[in-house]
Design a protein around this motif. Structure first.
Motif, PDB file in Angstrom:
ATOM      1  N   THR A  79      -2.303 -41.286  15.082  1.00  0.00           N
ATOM      2  CA  THR A  79      -2.150 -42.428  14.174  1.00  0.00           C
ATOM      3  C   THR A  79      -0.702 -42.677  13.787  1.00  0.00           C
ATOM      4  OG1 THR A  79      -2.453 -41.120  12.142  1.00  0.00           O
ATOM      5  CG2 THR A  79      -4.444 -41.960  13.216  1.00  0.00           C
ATOM      6  N   PRO A  81       2.941 -43.983  14.169  1.00  0.00           N
ATOM      7  CA  PRO A  81       3.560 -45.042  14.974  1.00  0.00           C
ATOM      8  C   PRO A  81       4.482 -44.478  16.055  1.00  0.00           C
ATOM      9  CG  PRO A  81       3.668 -45.591  12.644  1.00  0.00           C
ATOM     10  CD  PRO A  81       3.182 -44.166  12.722  1.00  0.00           C
ATOM     11  N   SER A 122      -9.799 -47.754   6.908  1.00  0.00           N
ATOM     12  CA  SER A 122      -8.606 -48.021   7.708  1.00  0.00           C
ATOM     13  C   SER A 122      -8.275 -46.850   8.631  1.00  0.00           C
ATOM     14  CB  SER A 122      -7.420 -48.306   6.770  1.00  0.00           C
ATOM     15  OG  SER A 122      -6.243 -48.518   7.513  1.00  0.00           O
ATOM     16  N   LEU A 123      -8.336 -45.630   8.105  1.00  0.00           N
ATOM     17  CA  LEU A 123      -8.022 -44.456   8.917  1.00  0.00           C
ATOM     18  C   LEU A 123      -9.045 -44.253  10.026  1.00  0.00           C
ATOM     19  CD1 LEU A 123      -6.802 -41.870   6.247  1.00  0.00           C
ATOM     20  CD2 LEU A 123      -5.468 -42.835   8.126  1.00  0.00           C
ATOM     21  N   TRP A 125     -10.802 -46.562  11.475  1.00  0.00           N
ATOM     22  CA  TRP A 125     -10.517 -47.588  12.479  1.00  0.00           C
ATOM     23  C   TRP A 125      -9.320 -47.190  13.339  1.00  0.00           C
ATOM     24  CZ3 TRP A 125     -12.945 -52.024  13.966  1.00  0.00           C
ATOM     25  CH2 TRP A 125     -12.213 -52.908  14.777  1.00  0.00           C
ATOM     26  N   GLU A 126      -8.257 -46.722  12.709  1.00  0.00           N
ATOM     27  CA  GLU A 126      -7.044 -46.394  13.460  1.00  0.00           C
ATOM     28  C   GLU A 126      -7.250 -45.205  14.387  1.00  0.00           C
ATOM     29  OE1 GLU A 126      -3.593 -46.739  15.184  1.00  0.00           O
ATOM     30  OE2 GLU A 126      -4.384 -48.200  13.752  1.00  0.00           O
ATOM     31  N   GLY A 130      -7.778 -48.321  16.956  1.00  0.00           N
ATOM     32  CA  GLY A 130      -6.334 -48.497  17.029  1.00  0.00           C
ATOM     33  C   GLY A 130      -5.697 -47.591  18.061  1.00  0.00           C
ATOM     34  N   HIS A 131      -6.082 -46.331  18.044  1.00  0.00           N
ATOM     35  CA  HIS A 131      -5.519 -45.366  18.996  1.00  0.00           C
ATOM     36  C   HIS A 131      -5.870 -45.750  20.436  1.00  0.00           C
ATOM     37  CE1 HIS A 131      -8.078 -42.187  21.043  1.00  0.00           C
ATOM     38  NE2 HIS A 131      -6.905 -41.931  21.582  1.00  0.00           N
ATOM     39  N   ARG A 134      -3.739 -48.806  21.516  1.00  0.00           N
ATOM     40  CA  ARG A 134      -2.336 -48.427  21.734  1.00  0.00           C
ATOM     41  C   ARG A 134      -2.181 -47.591  23.004  1.00  0.00           C
ATOM     42  NH1 ARG A 134      -1.646 -45.073  17.268  1.00  0.00           N
ATOM     43  NH2 ARG A 134       0.451 -44.633  18.060  1.00  0.00           N
TER      44      ARG A 134
END
Length: 271
Positions: A79, A81, A122-123, A125-126, A130-131, A134
């Protein structure tokens, strides 16, 4: 060496993943570890990441002892960036390209709807959607230069059969949809994208294994959700992942493959 660290696979001749350059996120425990072990046994060139450097060192040493490797690793939080993107680039440079990636890392934060806060959603989801997005975005230029490749997204039975917690199921459902959408978008580049949804897996030391030893009656009721009465083994899921990475699955893209032994409800509470 604990049961989850012991070797589970032995090469059985030439494989369709032999020599393929593959990056697996979350490869030191549970399903991720079994995916790495199988691919190593079948001759793939492998990279994996995890949050704990000690776990990466232990896995690397274990594979070396069994005659596999070397394994390219990096300790990172998926997570954070840019950390995952940097690892994808470093892997592609080390292997002179990429042939496949497996988005296996994931997880959940928070409990039920009234207990979970916005940060839990949010976490969650990421860590999952999200991961994955990306990872695939970072890998695409390298897969494209290799003439195509395979992306495998590890979703969950919770992404298509309802059960608590909602934030986890919603994220896993999004991963399934993401795989289908990206298969269409990236198909012209020869990049295949598929989702695999494991059922409830029996992993040493994890939730269902603890229930089996600490609450045998409750475990027996849960096992009844499986027609055969047995939970899924992570090795069974790993074999499907290896197939999707291989040339044998060249016609499979945009698919959602449950590996759940026809499990009914994903949790002991039923629907």
């Amino acid at each position: 060496m604990s049961g989850s660290r012991s070797g589970q696979f032995r090469p059985g001749g030439r494989s369709d993943v032999e020599g393929k350059r593959v990056l697996v996120t979350g490869g030191t425990r549970g399903l991720g570890e079994q995916i790495v072990r199988l691919l190593a046994a079948e001759g793939a060139r492998l990279a994996t990441c995890a949050r704990t450097a000690d776990d990466l060192r232990e896995l690397t040493a274990s594979l070396a002892t069994e005659g596999y490797g070397p394994l390219f690793t990096r300790a990172l939080d998926i997570t954070e960036p840019d950390r995952l993107e940097e690892f994808v680039l470093a892997t592609a440079e080390r292997f002179s390209g990429l042939d496949g990636v497996v988005a296996c890392a994931g997880g959940a934060r928070g409990r039920g709807l009234e207990e979970a806060d916005a940060r839990d959603w949010s976490l969650t989801w990421e860590m999952n959607v999200g991961h994955t997005a990306r990872l695939v975005k970072a890998a695409v230029p390298h897969l494209r230069r290799a003439g195509g490749g395979s992306v495998v997204v590890i979703a969950s039975i919770s992404g298509w059969k309802p059960g608590p917690q909602a934030q986890y199921g919603a994220a896993k459902a999004a991963q399934i949809h993401l795989a289908g959408s990206l298969a269409r978008e990236l198909g012209p580049d020869g990049i295949r994208v598929n989702a695999v949804s494991p059922g409830s897996m029996l992993i040493p030391g994890k939730r269902w294994d603890r229930m089996r030893t600490e609450e045998p009656e409750a475990f027996a009721r849960f096992a009844a959700e499986f027609p055969h009465g047995e939970l899924v083994a992570p090795q069974e899921v790993a074999r499907v992942v290896a197939f999707l990475l291989s040339d044998a699955s060249s016609g499979v893209s945009g698919a959602h493959l449950p590996v759940d032994r026809a499990q009914n409800a994903p949790t002991p509470g039923g629907y």
